[in-house]
Design a protein around this motif. Structure first.
Motif, PDB file in Angstrom:
ATOM      1  N   GLN A  46       0.837  -1.202   0.000  1.00 39.48           N
ATOM      2  CA  GLN A  46       0.000   0.000   0.000  1.00 39.48           C
ATOM      3  C   GLN A  46       0.870   1.250   0.000  1.00 39.48           C
ATOM      4  N   GLU A  47       1.945   1.238   0.763  1.00 40.42           N
ATOM      5  CA  GLU A  47       2.871   2.369   0.796  1.00 40.42           C
ATOM      6  C   GLU A  47       3.456   2.623  -0.591  1.00 40.42           C
ATOM      7  N   TYR A  48       3.808   1.554  -1.282  1.00 44.82           N
ATOM      8  CA  TYR A  48       4.312   1.687  -2.649  1.00 44.82           C
ATOM      9  C   TYR A  48       3.259   2.341  -3.542  1.00 44.82           C
ATOM     10  N   ARG A  49       2.037   1.842  -3.493  1.00 40.56           N
ATOM     11  CA  ARG A  49       0.973   2.398  -4.342  1.00 40.56           C
ATOM     12  C   ARG A  49       0.708   3.857  -3.998  1.00 40.56           C
ATOM     13  N   ASN A  50       0.737   4.184  -2.718  1.00 43.49           N
ATOM     14  CA  ASN A  50       0.488   5.563  -2.312  1.00 43.49           C
ATOM     15  C   ASN A  50       1.593   6.513  -2.764  1.00 43.49           C
ATOM     16  N   SER A  51       2.798   5.983  -2.973  1.00 39.14           N
ATOM     17  CA  SER A  51       3.918   6.832  -3.375  1.00 39.14           C
ATOM     18  C   SER A  51       3.900   7.170  -4.863  1.00 39.14           C
ATOM     19  N   LEU A  52       3.057   6.521  -5.621  1.00 38.56           N
ATOM     20  CA  LEU A  52       3.010   6.773  -7.066  1.00 38.56           C
ATOM     21  C   LEU A  52       2.208   8.031  -7.382  1.00 38.56           C
ATOM     22  N   LYS A  53       2.863   9.011  -7.931  1.00 37.01           N
ATOM     23  CA  LYS A  53       2.195  10.260  -8.264  1.00 37.01           C
ATOM     24  C   LYS A  53       1.124  10.058  -9.331  1.00 37.01           C
ATOM     25  N   SER A  54       1.338   9.087 -10.219  1.00 34.73           N
ATOM     26  CA  SER A  54       0.385   8.859 -11.300  1.00 34.73           C
ATOM     27  C   SER A  54      -0.952   8.321 -10.804  1.00 34.73           C
ATOM     28  N   LEU A  55      -0.979   7.750  -9.599  1.00 35.19           N
ATOM     29  CA  LEU A  55      -2.228   7.227  -9.048  1.00 35.19           C
ATOM     30  C   LEU A  55      -2.882   8.184  -8.063  1.00 35.19           C
ATOM     31  N   GLY A  56      -2.176   9.212  -7.654  1.00 34.15           N
ATOM     32  CA  GLY A  56      -2.665  10.094  -6.626  1.00 34.15           C
ATOM     33  C   GLY A  56      -3.204  11.336  -7.156  1.00 34.15           C
TER      34      GLY A  56
END
Length: 56
Positions: A46-56
């Motif tokens: 989840q931390e990895y996914r949250n760090s992606l600017k393209s998903l945020g």
């Protein structure tokens, strides 16, 4: 009849990008994904996914 399919899940949004020819490499890819799930916690993924600017 079995048709060879090239499975792509190799984008940056995937914690563990994979690519495989199915059904030939299905056992290999399932083993790899199970190892990832056994090694990393959901919180780390989840931390990895949250760090992606393209998903945020």
């Amino acid at each position: 009849m079995q048709k060879r399919t090239h499975f792509f899940a190799n984008t940056i949004s995937n914690f563990y990008p994979v690519s495989a020819y199915l059904p030939k490499e299905s056992e290999k890819i399932v083993t790899e994904l199970q190892q990832v799930m056994d090694t990393f916690s959901e919180e780390e993924m989840q931390e990895y996914r949250n760090s992606l600017k393209s998903l945020g």
